[in-house]
Design an enzyme around this catalytic site. Structure first.
Site, short mmCIF file in Angstrom:
data_model
loop_
_atom_site.label_atom_id
_atom_site.label_comp_id
_atom_site.label_asym_id
_atom_site.label_seq_id
_atom_site.Cartn_x
_atom_site.Cartn_y
_atom_site.Cartn_z
N HIS A 1 0.86 -1.19 0.00
CA HIS A 1 0.00 0.00 0.00
C HIS A 1 0.90 1.25 0.00
O HIS A 1 1.98 1.24 0.60
CB HIS A 1 -0.90 -0.03 1.24
CG HIS A 1 -1.97 1.02 1.21
ND1 HIS A 1 -1.72 2.34 1.49
CD2 HIS A 1 -3.29 0.94 0.88
CE1 HIS A 1 -2.85 3.04 1.36
NE2 HIS A 1 -3.82 2.21 0.98
N GLU B 1 -4.17 2.22 -7.29
CA GLU B 1 -4.58 3.23 -6.32
C GLU B 1 -3.76 4.50 -6.51
O GLU B 1 -2.69 4.66 -5.87
CB GLU B 1 -4.37 2.72 -4.90
CG GLU B 1 -5.25 1.56 -4.51
CD GLU B 1 -5.55 1.59 -3.02
OE1 GLU B 1 -6.72 1.51 -2.68
OE2 GLU B 1 -4.62 1.74 -2.22
C1 PEP Z 1 -6.81 3.62 0.39
O1 PEP Z 1 -6.30 4.23 1.33
O2 PEP Z 1 -6.26 2.63 -0.11
C2 PEP Z 1 -8.11 4.06 -0.12
C3 PEP Z 1 -8.59 3.52 -1.21
O3 PEP Z 1 -8.73 5.01 0.65
P1 PEP Z 1 -10.19 5.64 0.43
O4 PEP Z 1 -11.13 4.55 0.00
O5 PEP Z 1 -10.56 6.21 1.76
O6 PEP Z 1 -10.02 6.68 -0.62
#
Ligand code: PEP
Length: 224
Positions: free
Chosen positions: A100, A149
């Protein structure tokens, strides 16, 4: 289900949130409302503290929920103070988030460490879900599931466009032949826009997963 029978993964990551009691309350609120469907895979990635109790609650309730962790050790069992090795975690976790962006930023996690964690996961039958921040992020060998992400979208209420996420997902699919999820400001209002994209196999959700009612809406809207 929309999406031509492809797998749809809805993965909740609680990060450093929820006491054991709060975690159990969430499971009792969400578990009974989840539909059992072959290609719907709902995963809850808890804290290490709550994982055992969450696993028990899921088994006792016979809920269609997969339990996962948010990280694991790059090392096997042994003299690695503070680390949670895959060989122990596999008692509870079927999947683990690895790489992550917060771990890369706050804990100095490198591609090499990500690869070591992936190997530990695979050696212990835990599915590694590797987070990639963009087209250039490396995907270690053996990985079958990643989440795109983009950092600008994480926790900001400013998601990427479904079209751009789909294009990035297509790139990874073509290069590695894997399933690709999208993560970043997903809510019950936008989830369908992402999961109906040809190359997107689901979502990774943090903020909107903490509230059980919103999470149930996310799952329902994804499969409607
Ligand atoms: C994350 O931190 O991986 C994430 C997707 O956060 P959020 O859904 O809060 O944007």
């Amino acid at each position: 289900m929309d999406g031509g029978g492809k797998n749809i993964w809805i993965i909740a990551n609680w990060k450093s949130n929820k006491t054991i009691q709060e975690a159990l309350d969430w499971i009792s609120a969400v578990g009974p409302k989840l539909e059992k469907r072959e290609n719907l895979k709902v995963v809850i990635c808890t804290t290490f503290t709550a994982i055992e109790e969450v696993k028990k609650a899921v088994m006792v309730g016979n809920y269609p929920l997969i339990v996962g962790s948010q990280d694991l050790s790059p090392f096997p069992e042994g003299a690695y103070t503070g680390e949670e090795p895959a060989i122990i975690l596999k008692q509870f976790a079927e999947l683990s988030i690895i790489g992550h962006s917060e771990r890369r930023q706050n804990f100095g996690e490198t591609d090499e460490m990500v690869s070591k964690k992936v190997k530990q996961a695979l050696d212990n039958q835990i599915t590694p879900l590797v987070c990639v921040q963009g087209k250039e992020t490396q995907v270690p060998e053996g990985v079958k599931l990643i989440a795109y992400e983009p950092i600008f979208a994480i926790g900001t209420g400013n998601p990427d466009t479904p079209e751009n996420a789909n294009e990035i997902a297509e790139n990874f699919k073509e290069k590695y032949g894997i399933e690709v999820l999208y993560g970043g400001s997903v809510t019950s209002k936008n989830v369908k826009d992402f999961v109906t994209m040809d190359n997107i196999n689901g979502v990774l959700v943090v903020g909107a997963s903490l509230d059980p009612e919103e999470f149930v809406r996310i799952v329902q809207n994804a499969i409607r």
